[in-house]
Scaffold this motif. Sequence first.
Motif, short mmCIF file in Angstrom:
data_model
loop_
_atom_site.label_atom_id
_atom_site.label_comp_id
_atom_site.label_asym_id
_atom_site.label_seq_id
_atom_site.Cartn_x
_atom_site.Cartn_y
_atom_site.Cartn_z
N VAL A 37 -3.27 1.47 20.11
CA VAL A 37 -2.97 2.75 20.75
C VAL A 37 -3.16 3.90 19.75
N ILE A 38 -2.66 3.73 18.54
CA ILE A 38 -2.71 4.78 17.52
C ILE A 38 -4.14 5.03 17.04
N GLU A 39 -4.94 3.99 16.88
CA GLU A 39 -6.26 4.18 16.28
C GLU A 39 -7.18 5.05 17.12
N GLN A 40 -6.91 5.18 18.40
CA GLN A 40 -7.69 6.07 19.25
C GLN A 40 -7.46 7.53 18.86
N GLN A 41 -6.24 7.83 18.41
CA GLN A 41 -5.88 9.20 18.07
C GLN A 41 -5.93 9.47 16.57
N ASN A 42 -5.62 8.44 15.76
CA ASN A 42 -5.50 8.65 14.32
C ASN A 42 -5.90 7.38 13.57
N PRO A 43 -7.19 7.19 13.32
CA PRO A 43 -7.66 5.98 12.64
C PRO A 43 -7.05 5.75 11.27
N GLU A 44 -6.77 6.81 10.53
CA GLU A 44 -6.18 6.66 9.19
C GLU A 44 -4.76 6.09 9.28
N LEU A 45 -3.99 6.57 10.24
CA LEU A 45 -2.64 6.06 10.45
C LEU A 45 -2.70 4.60 10.87
N ALA A 46 -3.64 4.26 11.72
CA ALA A 46 -3.80 2.88 12.16
C ALA A 46 -4.04 1.96 10.98
N LYS A 47 -4.82 2.41 10.01
CA LYS A 47 -5.05 1.61 8.81
C LYS A 47 -3.75 1.40 8.04
N ALA A 48 -2.92 2.42 7.96
CA ALA A 48 -1.65 2.32 7.24
C ALA A 48 -0.71 1.31 7.91
N LEU A 49 -0.83 1.15 9.21
CA LEU A 49 0.03 0.21 9.93
C LEU A 49 -0.33 -1.25 9.66
N ASP A 91 -0.47 -2.24 6.57
CA ASP A 91 0.16 -2.46 5.27
C ASP A 91 1.22 -3.56 5.35
N ALA A 92 1.23 -4.43 4.37
CA ALA A 92 2.17 -5.56 4.34
C ALA A 92 3.63 -5.09 4.34
N ALA A 93 3.92 -4.00 3.65
CA ALA A 93 5.30 -3.50 3.61
C ALA A 93 5.77 -3.04 4.98
N TRP A 94 4.88 -2.44 5.74
CA TRP A 94 5.22 -1.99 7.09
C TRP A 94 5.51 -3.21 7.98
N ILE A 95 4.64 -4.18 7.91
CA ILE A 95 4.79 -5.37 8.75
C ILE A 95 6.00 -6.21 8.35
N ALA A 96 6.34 -6.21 7.05
CA ALA A 96 7.42 -7.06 6.54
C ALA A 96 8.82 -6.51 6.80
N GLN A 97 8.93 -5.33 7.36
CA GLN A 97 10.26 -4.77 7.63
C GLN A 97 11.06 -5.68 8.55
N PRO A 98 12.37 -5.71 8.38
CA PRO A 98 13.20 -6.44 9.35
C PRO A 98 12.97 -5.87 10.75
N ALA A 99 13.08 -6.72 11.75
CA ALA A 99 12.78 -6.33 13.12
C ALA A 99 13.62 -5.13 13.59
N GLY A 100 14.88 -5.09 13.21
CA GLY A 100 15.73 -3.97 13.63
C GLY A 100 15.26 -2.65 13.06
N GLU A 101 14.92 -2.65 11.80
CA GLU A 101 14.42 -1.43 11.16
C GLU A 101 13.08 -1.02 11.77
N TYR A 102 12.21 -1.99 11.94
CA TYR A 102 10.89 -1.74 12.54
C TYR A 102 11.03 -1.12 13.93
N SER A 103 11.98 -1.64 14.72
CA SER A 103 12.13 -1.18 16.10
C SER A 103 12.58 0.27 16.19
N PHE A 104 13.16 0.82 15.13
CA PHE A 104 13.50 2.24 15.10
C PHE A 104 12.37 3.06 14.48
N LYS A 105 11.81 2.57 13.39
CA LYS A 105 10.79 3.33 12.67
C LYS A 105 9.50 3.49 13.45
N ILE A 106 9.26 2.61 14.40
CA ILE A 106 8.04 2.69 15.21
C ILE A 106 7.94 4.05 15.90
N PHE A 107 9.08 4.68 16.16
CA PHE A 107 9.07 5.97 16.85
C PHE A 107 8.64 7.12 15.95
#
Length: 77
Positions: free
Chosen positions: A12-24, A26-42
Amino acid sequence: MKVRLNQRLISVIEQQNPELAKALHDAAWIAQPAGEYSFKIFQFLRLEPDLMQAILETTRVSERLAEIDRVLRTVGS
């Protein structure tokens, strides 16, 4: 579920912002605990205020992630 959700977010993001999509990828972004991820996604995903508030008020992480996934499937189709 988080990995699948992240892939949907990227598609969804890469259609609007390819650079941001690349950042997503990142291993650190993916490795976040599910609870933290579920808030930061916003930080990246903008929804109607009422819908976003309802999701954020969901107390169970698995339900919050499932609802975000449902929304992303709707947006991505």
